[in-house]
Scaffold this active site. Structure first.
Site, PDB file in Angstrom:
ATOM      1  N   CYS A  25      -0.438   0.700  -6.681  1.00  0.00           N
ATOM      2  CA  CYS A  25      -0.458   2.138  -6.934  1.00  0.00           C
ATOM      3  C   CYS A  25      -0.232   2.770  -5.578  1.00  0.00           C
ATOM      4  O   CYS A  25       0.758   2.476  -4.919  1.00  0.00           O
ATOM      5  CB  CYS A  25      -1.751   2.572  -7.617  1.00  0.00           C
ATOM      6  SG  CYS A  25      -3.266   1.901  -6.898  1.00  0.00           S
ATOM      7  N   GLN A  82     -11.700   1.509  -9.185  1.00  0.00           N
ATOM      8  CA  GLN A  82     -12.341   2.281  -8.119  1.00  0.00           C
ATOM      9  C   GLN A  82     -13.405   3.256  -8.583  1.00  0.00           C
ATOM     10  O   GLN A  82     -14.311   3.588  -7.828  1.00  0.00           O
ATOM     11  CB  GLN A  82     -11.254   3.032  -7.348  1.00  0.00           C
ATOM     12  CG  GLN A  82     -11.720   3.684  -6.063  1.00  0.00           C
ATOM     13  CD  GLN A  82     -10.565   4.301  -5.309  1.00  0.00           C
ATOM     14  OE1 GLN A  82      -9.497   4.524  -5.873  1.00  0.00           O
ATOM     15  NE2 GLN A  82     -10.773   4.592  -4.046  1.00  0.00           N
TER      16      GLN A  82
END
Length: 460
Positions: free
Chosen positions: A229, A276
């Site tokens: 990402c 995350q």
């Protein structure tokens, strides 16, 4: 297969048994994951010496996301020409113990060559990209692929775009030809175009389609999937975990005591901050539950109405971002894994964001915006909320697709928490404006207020 299916059903039954405690349980699990990650770093189990070296610091997109030394990708290709062995990336092992994934950050302008060295050296066939080049007005990934009739040359690598098409309204599939020292290979790139940073998609469907297509393109070869990402942790970790669980299911290796908590811990021990946020962790549960339910429903007639019997993890994806007070409002019947229908966010007249020029959106009270395609009109936004965007249309437009709003989110998608990170966390393309002299962002303003008429008008 029956044993693996029984394990999947047992997992769903355990979720259902949690009932109204589900939110608190997941919050506690994610807190434990964070505590374990911190302990590994403190005890030296997961060290980041290589990424902290002065010669490598500038190769890290974010100073607080460094690859673990124990699993980091070490480059050897072109070392004899003076190139470093460092790239901000880690290997993640698959269900059979092989190096199944390379989780890495989105390339920087000066690490493009390192990225393609990685792809070539480890024979990567498929790249999964879970971000856009620009998000929230900040550069999140350097474009490392070629565009139509615009080959990309980086070092000795020449990248050419063969074709691109929309897999669905969220996923772009590109076929690239990569040439190095007179040898050419095909590399496929799947880019998720509307996954918000630190947030989640409104539905798992397109992400599951992305993972399935990646495996179809990959074939049975042992080469790792390259997943990235921007930082290569949050969204990257979700994709790796979903594919990992899917492989467990396909290879009939779901254990009786299957724990998504344990799987995420495995990911975290190999790549920092994989999965995350708590919101991403909740979405991961949602996705795996949907995957298991679909498999059970398709595998046996004994599992009829499985969607209604599955654990009520969320009524829909809005649970992830809805205040608790609103959750008390009665909802229509239906389990977590019904066909998810999420109200779209207001559409904007702006096209995809590829440049930042510090142009404010319409102030409060300016009225509603125009409609684009079949998207809904946008309401007035306050000056504090107005982002800094310029309207720049992307090169490839999916046929019949909605225009995306200034945050890079489709009108049919619910934008997740997009709060900016702390100062210095991101590369801001709007930060280079000059403070003196004239420039693109510092034009001469129109004079304001009444002025005396020209002298010629007063002559007799």
């Amino acid at each position: 297969m029956s044993r693996s299916l029984d394990s999947a059903r047992s997992f769903l039954e355990r979720l259902e048994a949690r009932g109204g405690r589900e939110g608190a349980v997941l919050a506690g699990e994610f807190s434990d994951i964070q505590a374990c990650s911190a302990a590994w770093k403190a005890d030296g189990v997961c060290s980041t010496v290589a990424g902290s070296r002065p010669e490598n610091v500038r190769k890290n997109r974010y100073k607080d996301v460094l690859p673990y030394d124990q699993t980091r990708v070490i480059l050897s290709l072109l070392q004899e020409e003076g190139h470093s062995d460092y790239i901000n990336g880690n290997f993640i092992r698959g269900v059979d113990g092989s190096l199944a994934y390379i989780a890495t950050q989105g390339p920087l302008p000066h690490t493009l060559l390192d990225f393609w060295r990685l792809v070539w050296e480890f024979g990567v066939k498929v790249i999964l990209m879970a971000c856009r080049e620009i998000e929230n007005g900040r550069k999140r990934c350097e474009r490392y692929w070629a565009q139509e009739q615009e080959p990309l040359q980086t070092g000795l690598f020449c990248i050419t775009l063969i074709k691109e098409k929309w897999l669905n309204e969220d996923i772009m599939l590109r076929t690239l030809k990569v040439t190095f020292q007179k040898e050419s290979r095909s590399v496929y790139q799947l880019q998720y175009m509307s996954w918000p940073d630190r947030g989640v998609p409104s539905s798992p469907d397109h992400m599951l389609a992305m993972v399935e297509e990646a495996r179809r393109l990959q074939g049975s070869g042992p080469e790792p999937l390259c997943v990235h990402c921007s930082a290569g942790c949050g969204r990257t970790g979700v994709l790796c975990t979903v594919d990992y669980v899917r492989q467990l299911l396909l290879t009939q290796m779901i254990p009786p005591d299957f724990s998504l908590f344990d799987v995420v811990l495995k990911m975290r021990k190999q790549r920092p901050a994989a999965v995350q946020t708590e919101e991403q962790y909740r979405f991961l549960y949602h996705t795996v539950a949907q995957m298991f339910c679909s498999t059970l429903q398709n595998a046996s007639p004994h599992y009829q109405n499985i969607k209604e019997n599955c654990a009520p993890l969320y009524d829909d994806a809005l649970f992830l971002r809805t205040p608790q007070a609103l959750l008390a409002i009665p909802r229509p019947p239906g389990g977590v894994l019904r066909s998810i229908s999420v109200p779209g966010s207001p559409g904007h007249a702006m096209a995809d964001t590829y440049a930042v020029v510090q142009k404010r959106g319409a102030p409060a009270g300016a009225g509603s915006g125009t409609q684009t395609g079949t998207g809904t009109g946008t309401g007035a936004r306050s000056a504090e909320e107005a982002p800094l965007y310029s309207k720049v249309t992307p090169r490839a437009q999916r046929p019949g697709a909605h225009a995306e709003d200034a945050r890079g989110t489709l009108p049919g998608r619910v934008p997740a928490d997009q709060s900016p990170a702390g100062s210095g966390a991101y590369e801001d393309v709007a930060g280079g404006a000059q403070t003196g002299g004239l420039g693109f962002n510092l034009r001469i303003g129109r004079p304001k207020g009444p002025r005396d008429p020209p002298a010629e008008w007063t002559r007799v």
